[in-house]
Design a protein around this motif. Structure first.
Motif, PDB file in Angstrom:
ATOM      1  N   VAL A 115      12.555 -20.716   0.784  1.00  0.00           N
ATOM      2  CA  VAL A 115      13.366 -20.824   0.163  1.00  0.00           C
ATOM      3  C   VAL A 115      13.061 -21.685  -1.708  1.00  0.00           C
ATOM      4  N   GLN A 138      17.206 -12.304  -7.699  1.00  0.00           N
ATOM      5  CA  GLN A 138      17.081 -12.601  -5.759  1.00  0.00           C
ATOM      6  C   GLN A 138      17.435 -11.126  -5.556  1.00  0.00           C
ATOM      7  N   ALA A 144       6.687 -13.481   5.385  1.00  0.00           N
ATOM      8  CA  ALA A 144       6.847 -14.043   4.827  1.00  0.00           C
ATOM      9  C   ALA A 144       6.257 -15.921   4.973  1.00  0.00           C
ATOM     10  N   ARG A 145       5.687 -15.764   6.095  1.00  0.00           N
ATOM     11  CA  ARG A 145       5.625 -17.649   6.697  1.00  0.00           C
ATOM     12  C   ARG A 145       4.125 -17.347   6.120  1.00  0.00           C
ATOM     13  N   LEU A 192      11.312 -13.309   0.285  1.00  0.00           N
ATOM     14  CA  LEU A 192      11.868 -14.684  -0.675  1.00  0.00           C
ATOM     15  C   LEU A 192      12.102 -15.362   0.068  1.00  0.00           C
ATOM     16  N   ARG A 252      16.305  -8.517  -3.213  1.00  0.00           N
ATOM     17  CA  ARG A 252      16.784  -8.269  -1.658  1.00  0.00           C
ATOM     18  C   ARG A 252      16.699  -7.109  -1.723  1.00  0.00           C
ATOM     19  N   LEU A 274      14.642 -19.529  -4.021  1.00  0.00           N
ATOM     20  CA  LEU A 274      16.701 -19.537  -4.341  1.00  0.00           C
ATOM     21  C   LEU A 274      16.412 -20.293  -5.524  1.00  0.00           C
ATOM     22  N   THR A 277       8.949 -11.756   8.769  1.00  0.00           N
ATOM     23  CA  THR A 277       8.812 -12.653   9.374  1.00  0.00           C
ATOM     24  C   THR A 277       7.576 -13.625   8.508  1.00  0.00           C
ATOM     25  N   HIS A 278       6.552 -12.502   9.985  1.00  0.00           N
ATOM     26  CA  HIS A 278       5.238 -13.325   9.424  1.00  0.00           C
ATOM     27  C   HIS A 278       4.987 -13.123   8.274  1.00  0.00           C
TER      28      HIS A 278
END
Lengths: 664, 491
Positions: free
Chosen positions: B153, B164, B63-64, B151, B168, B156, B60-61
């Motif tokens: 936004v 994609q 990605a951020r 990935l 993934r 997408l 999560t981090h």
């Protein structure tokens, strides 16, 4: 003649400027008219739709609504205290609602949250919005934190040694229709969607997805083994182990609208594997929307200006009395806010201690009624009403127990004896807030008033210091002692958050008291981020801090357990380690009933109060003020203060479970 | 003349980038490190739980951080030049040993996790080396995170569906191929995965398959300057995609909403400052030494020494607070009444003037002193010079002597002062906007600073730097207009 020409030119120039301004305003005016007409059209359409739906619902299923009071008499079993195998929830309480008081707009100061996403935005302001817009499975009144009552769930059965929770969800609850449904392309939002168990399952799935950026929430649901929905109105949560926090995590769960967060902007469902990524930057959040099943609907959201909620006419429960609630976010500083309050731009507000002193006690504003020691409600009578309120927070001075100077319990007890708590509360906080004595908030039903107390007593403090071996051997006026590397003076540097004049004054008084004992207290103030760094690096003798908790149910693992001392970002920054407290805190995590919990909590608070790792100072409190004149109806505020408003007045901050370090 | 203007304008470009560079570096240095940010998000719970949570949240981090460009080094990216030895040293810093410091260790570990695709090659080399079996566990973990491609936004839309799902699937596979290991103070890293060998081979094979994506032979040279936080910032700045995380909006969109209020208040404040200061300065010079001149000087200096936020608060309390009959002299907030759209235009202008009077007063009174006192000194100097005596001897009217000869020649200093005025007012705005609750740029900047909202701060810095440079350019042009010497030098 020669003078007339420049005058004429100036007049022409002025007219030209007026003309330009006129042209510039025209499109704005047209847009405003257009938007107003759009809003009116949407509102009338919505009302017509809602009426039709209501009529249909009444024809299909004529359910007699309980007129007033509880749904059913509460029996001995349904007393709200968690126990195994039976539905212990208190019936949902709507007795505070007085239909004749419904109406009016409540306008107050509140910052606009940066976002409203219930999982991603966990600021205090967003938390208040979530409370207004959404409901949880079960709820607690802050005054009785050990009792749970029904809310979205009619019943819950806990089984399997506190590891399985089976909820029966109330039928006939519908999601609010968001105002964004009026936007082009979002007409698909304008429909009735019932609340089902799947919405809760969807919420839990999102929380547990690795991509979803709700790291703080994730840790509560680490131990969740599975979520099942046997039918639309039944939700089963299974936990891996018996932990007390799973009780609040299960019963306090709020649902997310699957029909919005599970879809793209065009209404098509989001593919399962993309769900987490899309959720982090969801289109509905970018529109500034929030949807729930609660008493208020978010109507307008203009960042840093205004947030407006209106009463949800189809709310299943009781809610508050206001027809609308508005947050004014334009005025940000305390003094301009007070001026705006006096001009009637907001209906309620909170005063700082200094403002309370200058405006009310010193009668700087005659429209506030004078305080009367005989009558706690004297403030209600003035043109502006005022009343003292309490908050679930406390402030303290934390001693760094790693420092040899402060390692001796007697020194810390002496330091507590030297703190004139009552006088400081009266002279610095002007009577706002009450003396805090131990790690359990004094309003908690678990608070034990018989725990050791260290009242202001310099003679006793001197005696304790002498017992601990501190004496003024070199006759320089300061106490000293040999701690292994020669004699050192008893000098303590206390670090506190800058820009807090109240604490500055309190520490000045304390410094003078300690000087009389021969202790050299020095005060240093720091920026907030710097304070956090200091705590992280344990670079302090003493710090001024505060903790805030949403409910009053005690838990001691985060603050007092020795295993947390050396962790990064530890909340146990004073380094408190006590084997017996560790053992009790662990036992408390597995104790669920009040009968089991009370003796454990009593012993822990006794031990901690005796050890004095903190000098406990003040249980939070403030002054709530409101308009008593003109179109405002004081009885509505007062009904709020005594019934419901105390749940979210400016000082009451509902944050889930964890203690939050606050700026003191 | 044009050559001169062009020359001055061209100088602005490197100045602009220089200022941006320094600002960016300062902002990066004072912000929380990524490791701290990551640790910050893991609050509460016991030790084991927090480590688990950190582990679960790491993707999560990633990605951020990737979205904000925070995972890249600020100015120079040397990650492409990290050798196997460097990474072994970093792995050693992650190990728990007797007497280790957990905070430092955790930081080292997180730094390792954030190194990104440029270290896939050397980490693979560690994993491929049988002799380094002790490090294979943590190396596989670091490798799976280095090769992890979050990935976002925008991906997408940008990437094909096939691409994609390939990414993934690879991310998922990378996670499964981590070799389980323990890290304890007694034994350090110990691999306890029965399938370690299989996972190792499969992980190496997986990365060999995508070898071209992680090849760094040439990429490390381009990455040196291009894959940096500053470059990322510049590209976002140029495409207008600076995204404010705290506000969930593009920074320029936020500023666009706010700038107009500040801009026109600014313009008015400057206009008033000059319109008052010039006559005042000239008047003082002509009456130098008289009682009136001294009184004005004393008054101006005492005004100058009172801070504007203090005056603003006083004004708010005394002129904007209603008495018991509900009347107040001035409005307490904003720049127009709530119903201003429906006022006639002259009434609207009056309404604006009524709202803006106190803020403008607070903004301008301080600048009267500096401007008018400088002008006074200059005019005095000119009045004592030979050409003025000649002009007087010629029999010119005193007014013409002062306004046509002495005053214009005193303007050069005024221009220098004026060029800084634009930027100066920009700063002075913050308090006045706060006290009078005017939703302008000043409050926005202060809030952004408080919330450590770097993109928004940088965007407003860009604007204020542009304003400053613009002021300087205008000053340069005015020099040329006022001073014939410059005109002649540049032909």
């Amino acid at each position: 003649m020669s003078r007339a020409v420049p005058i004429l030119l100036i007049v022409v120039a002025c007219l030209l400027v007026l003309q330009i301004i006129d042209r510039w305003r025209e499109p704005q005016q047209l847009r405003a008219v257009y938007e107003a007409s759009q809003r009116a059209a949407a509102a009338s359409e919505r009302v017509a739709g809602e009426l039709a739906a209501l009529r249909l619902a009444l024809q299909e299923r004529p359910v007699p609504l309980p007129a007033r009071g509880r749904e059913e008499p509460s029996s001995g079993v349904r007393d709200g205290r968690p126990r195994l195998g039976v539905n212990f929830l208190l019936p949902y309480d709507r007795s505070h609602l007085r239909p004749e008081l419904i109406g009016g707009t409540w306008r107050t100061f509140n910052a606009t949250p940066k976002g409203f996403n219930p999982l991603l935005d966990n600021s205090a302001d967003a938390g208040i919005a979530h409370d207004l817009v959404n409901d949880t499975l079960c709820m607690r009144h802050p005054a009785t934190p050990d009792r749970w009552s029904a809310c979205l769930a009619e019943a819950v059965i806990i089984s399997d040694d506190w590891k399985t929770y089976t909820f029966k969800i109330r039928p006939g609850i519908f999601w609010q229709r968001p105002v964004q449904a009026a936007l082009p392309g979002l007409e698909w939002l304008d429909r009735d969607v019932p609340l089902t168990a799947n919405d809760f399952a969807f919420t839990l799935e999102l929380i547990r997805r690795p991509e979803v950026e709700c790291t703080a929430l994730k840790s509560y649901y680490q131990d969740l083994a599975s979520v099942e929905t046997p039918d639309d109105l039944t939700l089963v949560l299974r936990w891996q182990r018996k932990v007390y926090t799973s009780l609040s995590a299960s019963l306090g769960l709020a649902p997310l609208p699957r029909h919005i967060y599970g879809r793209h902007r065009d209404g098509s469902p989001i593919a399962a594997e993309q769900l987490g990524v899309v959720f982090n930057q969801h289109w509905f959040d970018e529109l500034g929307g929030i949807v729930g099943v609660g008493a208020y609907i978010l109507e307008r959201n203009e960042p840093d200006r205004l947030v407006r909620f209106r009463r949800n006419p189809r709310h299943w429960g009781a809610g508050y009395h206001f027809a609308a609630i508005e947050w004014d976010a334009e005025v940000k500083l305390p003094d301009p806010q007070l001026v705006a309050f006096k001009r009637g731009q907001v209906h309620t507000h909170g005063l700082t201690p200094a403002q309370f002193k200058s405006q009310v006690i010193d009668r700087g504003e005659p429209r506030f009624a004078a305080p009367d020691p005989q009558d706690a409600h004297a403030g209600r009578r003035g043109e502006f009403g005022w009343e003292k309120v309490v908050s679930h927070s406390y402030s303290y001075i934390g001693w760094n127990l790693r420092r040899p100077l402060l390692a001796d319990k007697r020194v810390r007890q002496a330091l507590a004896h030297a703190f004139p708590k009552e006088r400081i509360l009266a002279d610095v906080w002007f009577g706002l807030g009450r003396p805090q004595r131990g790690p359990v908030h004094i309003d908690s039903p678990y608070f034990d008033p018989s725990i050791p107390d260290f009242p202001y007593d310099l003679a006793r403090a001197r005696q304790l210091l002498t017992e601990a071996g501190w004496a003024d051997s070199d006759r320089d006026g300061w106490l000293d002692r040999d701690l292994g590397q020669g004699r050192v003076p008893l000098r303590i540097v206390i670090k506190s958050h800058a820009n807090n004049p109240t604490w500055d004054s309190a520490l000045l008084i304390y410094r003078d008291e300690l000087r009389a004992l021969g202790i050299d207290l020095r005060v240093e103030t720091y920026e907030w981020k710097e304070m956090l760094r200091i705590l992280e690096q344990k670079d302090f003798d003493a710090v001024v801090g505060g903790w805030q908790l949403g409910d009053l149910e005690p838990d001691f693992m985060q603050l007092w357990h020795s295993s947390t001392i050396d962790q990064p970002r530890s909340s146990n920054h004073v380094g408190f380690a006590h084997p017996r407290v560790d053992e009790l805190a662990e036992r408390l995590r597995e104790a669920f009933t009040p009968e089991e919990r009370a003796p454990i909590i009593r012993e822990i608070q006794r031990l901690i109060a005796e050890e004095q790792p903190y000098l406990f100072v003040r249980a939070g409190g403030g002054v709530f003020v409101w308009q008593n004149r003109g179109p405002y109806q004081p009885e509505r505020w007062l009904a709020g203060v005594t019934e419901g408003l105390d749940r979210y007045h400016p000082f009451f901050n509902r944050t889930p479970l964890l203690w939050h370090f606050v700026r003191e | 003349m044009w050559a001169y203007i062009l020359r001055r304008a061209l100088w602005m470009v490197p100045t602009f980038f220089g200022i941006l560079l320094i600002n960016f570096a300062v902002l990066r240095l004072q912000g929380l490190s990524l490791a701290d940010q990551l640790l910050d998000s893991q609050r509460g719970g016991d030790a084991e739980r927090r480590v688990q949570a950190a582990d679960a949240a790491i993707e999560t981090h990633l990605a951020r951080f990737r979205r904000t460009g925070n995972d890249l080094p600020a100015l120079i990216n040397l990650r492409g030049f990290l050798t196997t030895e460097d990474l072994l040293a970093q792995l050693a810093a992650c190990e728990r040993r007797p007497g280790y410091d957990e905070t430092a260790r955790a930081r080292a570990e997180i730094e390792l996790w954030l190194l990104g695709p440029l270290v896939v090659e050397p980490l693979s080399a560690i994993l491929a080396d049988e002799r380094l079996a002790r490090w294979h566990g943590p190396a596989s973990q670091a490798l799976s995170l280095a090769a992890y491609r979050p990935l976002l936004v925008e991906d997408l839309d940008r990437l094909s569906v096939a691409e994609q799902s390939r990414l993934r699937a690879r991310n998922e596979r990378l996670k499964q191929l981590r070799i389980h290991h323990r890290n304890t103070a007694e034994h350090g890293f110990v691999t306890d995965d029965p399938q370690a060998e299989r996972k190792r081979q499969e992980l190496l094979a997986l990365l060999r398959e995508d070898g071209s994506e992680f090849a760094r032979r040439w990429r490390r040279w381009t990455a040196l300057l291009l894959e940096t936080g500053f470059c990322d910032f510049l590209s976002k700045l140029c495409t207008g995609r600076l995204y404010s995380e705290t506000r969930r909006a593009y920074a320029f969109a936020v500023i666009a909403e706010r700038w107009s209020v500040t801009a026109w208040l600014n313009a008015l404040a400057i206009l008033i400052a000059w319109a008052v200061s010039i006559p005042l300065g000239v008047w003082s010079a002509r009456h130098a030494g008289t009682l009136g001149d001294r009184a004005v000087t004393v008054l101006l200096f005492s005004l100058w020494s009172i801070p504007s936020f203090f005056v603003a608060t006083l004004l708010l309390h005394h002129l904007c607070t209603p008495t018991s009959d509900g009347a107040a002299w001035f409005p307490n907030r904003g720049l127009s009444s709530p119903d201003h759209l429906w006022l006639s235009t002259p009434a609207y202008v009056l309404d604006l003037a009524w709202h803006a009077a106190l803020p403008l007063l607070c903004l301008t009174y301080g600048s009267f002193t500096a401007l008018s006192r400088y002008l006074r000194a200059n005019v005095l100097e000119q009045l004592h010079s030979d050409y003025v005596r000649t002009a007087r001897a010629k029999g010119l009217d005193e007014r013409a002597v002062v306004w046509r000869h002495a005053a214009p020649n005193s303007m050069i200093t005024m221009i220098t002062l004026g060029s800084g005025l634009l930027a100066e007012l920009f700063g002075g705005f913050v308090f006045v906007e706060y006290v009078f609750s005017i939703p302008g740029l000043g409050t926005l900047m202060l809030e952004a600073a408080r919330q450590h909202d770097a993109p928004l701060l940088m965007a407003s810095t860009v604007i204020s730097v542009l304003l400053l440079l613009l002021g300087i350019l205008i000053a340069d042009i005015l020099y040329a207009v006022v001073d014939p010497r410059i005109r002649t030098r540049y032909g």
